[in-house]
Design an enzyme around this catalytic site. Structure first.
Site, PDB file in Angstrom:
ATOM      1  N   VAL A 143       0.818  -1.213   0.000  1.00 32.19           N
ATOM      2  CA  VAL A 143       0.000   0.000   0.000  1.00 32.19           C
ATOM      3  C   VAL A 143       0.853   1.265   0.000  1.00 32.19           C
ATOM      4  CG1 VAL A 143      -1.992  -1.080   1.126  1.00 32.19           C
ATOM      5  CG2 VAL A 143      -0.183  -0.061   2.533  1.00 32.19           C
ATOM      6  N   ARG A 145       4.331   2.614  -2.225  1.00 28.70           N
ATOM      7  CA  ARG A 145       4.600   3.095  -3.580  1.00 28.70           C
ATOM      8  C   ARG A 145       4.977   1.917  -4.461  1.00 28.70           C
ATOM      9  NH1 ARG A 145       1.927   6.512  -2.272  1.00 28.70           N
ATOM     10  NH2 ARG A 145       2.322   8.766  -2.095  1.00 28.70           N
ATOM     11  N   ASP A 169      -2.311  -2.619  -3.944  1.00 30.92           N
ATOM     12  CA  ASP A 169      -3.066  -1.402  -4.257  1.00 30.92           C
ATOM     13  C   ASP A 169      -2.246  -0.429  -5.104  1.00 30.92           C
ATOM     14  OD1 ASP A 169      -5.495   0.253  -3.854  1.00 30.92           O
ATOM     15  OD2 ASP A 169      -4.120   1.583  -2.763  1.00 30.92           O
ATOM     16  N   GLU A 174       0.402   2.342 -13.666  1.00 37.93           N
ATOM     17  CA  GLU A 174      -1.028   2.400 -13.364  1.00 37.93           C
ATOM     18  C   GLU A 174      -1.771   3.142 -14.471  1.00 37.93           C
ATOM     19  OE1 GLU A 174      -1.619   3.984  -9.441  1.00 37.93           O
ATOM     20  OE2 GLU A 174      -0.372   2.474  -8.482  1.00 37.93           O
ATOM     21  N   HIS A 193      -5.604   1.297  -6.855  1.00 35.50           N
ATOM     22  CA  HIS A 193      -5.032   2.428  -6.106  1.00 35.50           C
ATOM     23  C   HIS A 193      -6.141   3.297  -5.501  1.00 35.50           C
ATOM     24  CE1 HIS A 193      -1.210   5.138  -5.840  1.00 35.50           C
ATOM     25  NE2 HIS A 193      -1.920   5.173  -4.726  1.00 35.50           N
TER      26      HIS A 193
END
Length: 231
Positions: A143, A145, A169, A174, A193
Site C-alpha cells: 500500500v 509506492r 493497491d 497504473e 489504487h
C-alpha cells in the site's frame, strides 16, 4: 511535501480486511456459497500471528495498532532501530540495514505489509532476496509506492508458492497493464489504487493542503518532505 496521516485510517482498515480475507478463507466461503456447497473446514485465528511492517510511519503505525488489538505480534522495519517519536510501540523494531535480523523476522512473518515511500533507499527494496526470506505461505500486502516492489520477483514468489497470497493497491505502471502476470490469480487481490480513497477524499486532502499552506506562510517547518530518507 505529501499528506502525512491522511491515508492512515483507510489503509489500516484495508490491510486488516485483507488479513481477515486470507486468514478466514473468505474466497473459499464465497465460492462454496455460490456453488450451494456445505463444506465445513477449520477456521484460523489472527491472534498470535506475526505481521512485519515495512515502514512504520502513520500507515504502518495504524496497521500496527489494529493488529495489536487482535493480539498479533507486531514487528516494525524502519530505517533506524528506535522507537523515539512513535505513537504506537511495536513488539520489536528492526533496522532495514540489519540483514540478519531482517531475514529472521521475515522468516517468522505470516503477513508482510509494505507502506514504504519511494526514495533512493527504498526503490526495488522488495525484491527476490527479501521475498525469498519470508515464511512460506506468507501474505504480502502493498500500500506504499509501486516502485518499491519488484513485480517480476513478486510473480516468481507467488509461482513457487513462497507467498500464499498478495493484496496490491499500488503498481509500477497504473493502470496495471492487462498483460501483467498478476491478473487472474485466485490468491491475489488487486485494487486500483483506491484503498485510501474515501467518499470525502477531496475534502480531506484540501484540509491538509490548507494546513500546510498556513504553516508555510507562518514560516513553520513542513512535515513529510518527499525526499526524506527516514521511514
Amino acid at each position: 511535501t505529501n499528506s502525512p496521516g491522511v491515508a492512515a485510517k483507510m489503509l489500516g482498515e484495508y490491510c486488516l480486511g485483507v488479513m481477515l480475507y486470507f486468514n478466514k478463507q473468505l474466497r473459499r466461503l464465497h465460492l462454496a456459497s455460490q456453488a450451494g456447497a456445505w463444506q465445513p473446514f477449520t477456521m484460523d485465528c489472527l491472534g498470535g500471528k506475526t505481521v512485519v511492517l515495512l515502514g512504520y510511519g502513520s500507515v504502518g503505525q495504524r496497521v500496527g495498532r489494529l493488529c495489536a488489538m487482535l493480539n498479533m505480534r507486531v514487528v516494525a522495519v524502519r530505517s533506524q532501530e528506535t522507537v523515539a517519536g512513535l505513537q504506537a510501540i511495536p513488539d520489536e523494531v528492526v533496522a532495514s540495514s540489519d540483514g540478519p535480523n531482517l531475514t529472521r523476522v521475515l522468516g517468522e512473518a505470516d503477513f508482510v505489509v509494505c507502506s514504504l515511500p519511494s526514495t533512493s533507499a527504498t526503490v526495488g527494496m522488495v525484491g527476490e532476496e527479501l521475498l525469498g526470506s519470508v515464511k512460506k505461505g506468507c501474505v504480502f500486502i502493498s500500500v506504499g509506492r509501486g516502485d518499491v516492489v519488484d513485480e517480476d520477483a513478486l510473480v516468481q514468489a507467488l509461482d513457487r508458492e513462497q507467498l500464499g497470497g498478495a493484496a496490491l493497491d499500488v503498481f509500477h505502471t497504473e493502470p496495471l497493464p492487462s498483460a501483467s502476470k498478476l491478473w487472474g490469480r485466485p490468491n491475489v487481490l488487486i485494487s486500483p489504487h483506491n484503498a485510501d480513497m474515501p467518499g470525502e477524499y477531496i475534502a480531506v486532502r484540501w484540509k491538509v493542503f490548507m494546513d500546510l499552506l498556513g504553516r508555510h506562510r507562518r514560516g513553520e517547518a513542513l512535515p513529510a518532505l518527499k525526499d526524506g530518507q527516514e521511514y
